[in-house]
Motif scaffolding. Structure first.
Motif, short mmCIF file in Angstrom:
data_model
loop_
_atom_site.label_atom_id
_atom_site.label_comp_id
_atom_site.label_asym_id
_atom_site.label_seq_id
_atom_site.Cartn_x
_atom_site.Cartn_y
_atom_site.Cartn_z
N UNK A 337 0.83 -1.20 0.00
CA UNK A 337 0.00 0.00 0.00
C UNK A 337 0.87 1.25 0.00
N UNK A 338 0.43 2.22 -0.79
CA UNK A 338 1.12 3.50 -0.85
C UNK A 338 0.16 4.53 -1.41
N UNK A 339 0.29 5.81 -0.99
CA UNK A 339 -0.52 6.84 -1.64
C UNK A 339 -0.25 6.81 -3.14
N UNK A 340 -1.29 6.82 -3.97
CA UNK A 340 -1.06 6.73 -5.41
C UNK A 340 -0.06 7.73 -5.96
N UNK A 341 -0.02 8.93 -5.37
CA UNK A 341 0.94 9.94 -5.85
C UNK A 341 2.38 9.57 -5.52
N UNK A 342 2.57 8.62 -4.60
CA UNK A 342 3.92 8.19 -4.23
C UNK A 342 4.20 6.75 -4.65
N UNK A 343 3.31 6.18 -5.45
CA UNK A 343 3.48 4.77 -5.81
C UNK A 343 4.74 4.54 -6.64
N UNK A 344 5.07 5.46 -7.54
CA UNK A 344 6.25 5.27 -8.37
C UNK A 344 7.51 5.25 -7.52
N UNK A 345 7.66 6.24 -6.65
CA UNK A 345 8.85 6.29 -5.80
C UNK A 345 8.93 5.07 -4.88
N UNK A 346 7.77 4.65 -4.37
CA UNK A 346 7.75 3.47 -3.51
C UNK A 346 8.22 2.24 -4.27
N UNK A 347 7.75 2.08 -5.50
CA UNK A 347 8.16 0.94 -6.32
C UNK A 347 9.64 1.01 -6.65
N UNK A 370 22.73 2.59 -5.31
CA UNK A 370 22.78 3.51 -4.19
C UNK A 370 22.62 4.95 -4.67
N UNK A 371 23.25 5.27 -5.79
CA UNK A 371 23.10 6.61 -6.39
C UNK A 371 21.62 6.89 -6.67
N UNK A 372 20.93 5.91 -7.26
CA UNK A 372 19.51 6.06 -7.57
C UNK A 372 18.67 6.15 -6.31
N UNK A 373 19.00 5.35 -5.31
CA UNK A 373 18.20 5.33 -4.07
C UNK A 373 18.18 6.70 -3.41
N UNK A 374 19.32 7.37 -3.34
CA UNK A 374 19.37 8.67 -2.69
C UNK A 374 18.48 9.68 -3.39
N UNK A 375 18.44 9.63 -4.71
CA UNK A 375 17.58 10.54 -5.46
C UNK A 375 16.11 10.27 -5.18
N UNK A 376 15.73 8.98 -5.17
CA UNK A 376 14.33 8.64 -4.93
C UNK A 376 13.92 8.98 -3.51
N UNK A 377 14.77 8.68 -2.54
CA UNK A 377 14.49 9.02 -1.15
C UNK A 377 14.24 10.51 -0.98
N UNK A 378 15.04 11.32 -1.66
CA UNK A 378 14.89 12.77 -1.55
C UNK A 378 13.57 13.24 -2.14
N UNK A 379 13.09 12.59 -3.20
CA UNK A 379 11.80 12.97 -3.77
C UNK A 379 10.64 12.50 -2.90
N UNK A 380 10.82 11.33 -2.28
CA UNK A 380 9.76 10.78 -1.45
C UNK A 380 9.69 11.49 -0.10
#
Length: 463
Positions: A337-347, A370-380
């Motif tokens: 489960x995730x808010x639909x607006x955050x589903x992409x970052x969660x995935x 790891x490079x990608x994870x930091x970017x996604x974490x910052x957006x989420x």
């Protein structure tokens, strides 16, 4: 609006020959609710609306009741549905001249009495004329050739495959806004998309807002994630013999089995959109990320209703090979489960974590994840750095000048454009706007530039 072609003749033609469990192109399930009015043919104009008379309304309600009695998938519900319509008619609820508003009120009553989201009424004179012509001439779908309105929309929509992109960490993303299908044309578009996805470390398919379409597209897509000739769904329609949907023996792009798969869903995914999500859940093909879907599984066809209405009537239902049921009225639940607006970052985070923990992953791939994870974490979960802290980082570092402007740090270098810095973490790591290859880290006496894939940062002392 995605208009499915008339199903009556095509289904009867399919079911009248072959064994009781025929393998054939399965029934189509139009999107719901319609997205927009269909395009008119070149040089034509949409008929001007006219006021609805009492005779028009009564005739329409009579025709709706007849269509329900003739072919509604659950005949035991028909008396209650018709009674609901009659009560509203007597109460004056339908005493309207506006055909559009009338169709909306009738749809509310149809769905309230049936709990069937595929049972609805549209006022659409263009589609009415097309459906009326088919009903009068009785032309089988298979012999009629592609519906030009459908084909034109499919071409404008790129057959529902609206976006493909490469995400950091070699995650491959595909957005499907609708399961559109034009025979002998759509498959090649899917082939190109599947070849793109095939080279990814993980796959994300975004169905958010997908209101449905034709099952032929769903079958084509899911065939890439399963072996050939696997029973997917069995379609039941009254006393007609069942019709099976089985995965295709050959897919030109090859199978994508075994790749981490994440499918994004929300409360606007319906019908054929749900069919693919349901396949993912039942066959355990991957994770469903987001929120529960609509819950509209029945198969429907369009019936012309005078003057200018089109009634969507559920005439059959699918039964899944694994669950022996379907998603009607209950929807498809996410596994995460995730808010639909955050589903992409969660995935993305789920995929990057799984890939990082896979056995035998190379150091280079780990660094990329790891490079990608930091970017996604910052957006989420965006990081906020106090202005005083930003002010303390401003200054000169080698050839670079870092300045504070309107609450953000900017990096400047002679002969280069100014670049805004956005915080990734609270400990001094910043993204460089406009580049996914470069980052900046501030330390007490230095600024480091980190290039994606480089073994070590470049260090610039503060002067």
């Amino acid at each position: 609006m995605m208009k499915a072609r008339s199903l009556t003749a095509a289904l009867l033609l399919t079911l009248s020959s072959g064994p009781a469990l025929a393998q054939a192109e399965p029934p189509r399930a139009p999107r719901m609710p319609p997205r927009r009015a269909p395009p008119t043919s070149p040089g034509s104009e949409r008929p001007a609306p006219r006021g609805m008379s009492k005779a028009d309304r009564d005739a329409a309600l009579t025709a709706i009741a007849a269509a329900l009695r003739e072919s509604y998938v659950f005949p035991e519900k028909v008396p209650a549905i018709i009674e609901r319509l009659e009560q509203s008619r007597k109460a004056g609820r339908y005493d309207l001249e506006d055909a559009g508003v009338l169709s909306e009120r009738i749809t509310v009553d149809l769905q309230a009495a049936s709990s069937d989201r595929h049972l609805y009424l549209n006022h659409d004179p263009v589609q009415y004329a097309a459906e009326q012509q088919r009903a009068e001439h009785g032309t089988p779908d298979e012999a009629a050739g592609p519906d030009e309105l459908l084909r034109r929309e499919a071409l404008r929509d790129h057959h529902g495959l609206s976006e493909m992109k490469l995400l950091p960490g070699n995650l491959r993303y595909l957005r499907i806004t609708g399961f559109e299908w034009v025979r002998d044309e759509t498959g090649t578009v899917y082939d190109d998309a599947m070849r793109f996805l095939k080279d990814g470390d993980a796959i994300i398919i975004d169905l958010r807002g997908n209101g449905g379409g034709e099952h032929a597209a769903v079958r084509y897509l899911v065939s890439h994630f399963l072996d050939g000739d696997v029973l997917e769904l069995t379609f039941l329609a009254g006393k007609n013999p069942p019709v099976q949907s089985r995965t295709l023996e050959h897919v030109p792009a090859g199978r994508l089995k075994g790749k981490p798969l994440y499918v994004l869903i929300d409360g606007n995914v319906a019908s054929a959109g749900e069919a693919f999500a349901y396949d993912v859940a039942q066959f355990k093909l991957g994770e469903l990320v987001g929120a529960k879907t609509v819950g509209a599984a029945n198969n429907n066809r369009y019936v012309p209703i005078r003057p200018g209405f089109v009634l969507s009537v559920s005439f059959g239902r699918p039964v899944h090979a694994i669950s022996n049921t379907n998603w009607e009225g209950v929807g498809v639940l996410p596994t995460v489960e995730a808010p639909p607006t955050q589903a992409l970052e969660t995935a993305q985070l789920l995929a990057l974590k799984r890939l990082s923990e896979a056995p035998g992953v190379s150091p280079e791939a780990l660094a990329d994840y790891e490079w990608a994870r930091l970017d996604v974490e910052a957006r989420l979960r965006p990081t906020t750095v106090p202005v005083e802290r930003l002010k303390s980082l401003a200054g000169r570092y080698g050839d670079f000048e870092v300045a504070l402007r309107e609450g953000s740090l900017w990096m400047m270098r002679p002969g280069r454009p100014d670049r805004r810095l956005s915080p990734l973490t609270a400990d001094g790591l910043f993204a460089v706007d406009g580049s996914d290859m470069l980052r900046v880290r501030f330390k007490p006496k230095t600024m480091e530039t980190l290039w994606r894939g480089a073994p070590a940062p470049r260090v610039y002392p503060r002067s």
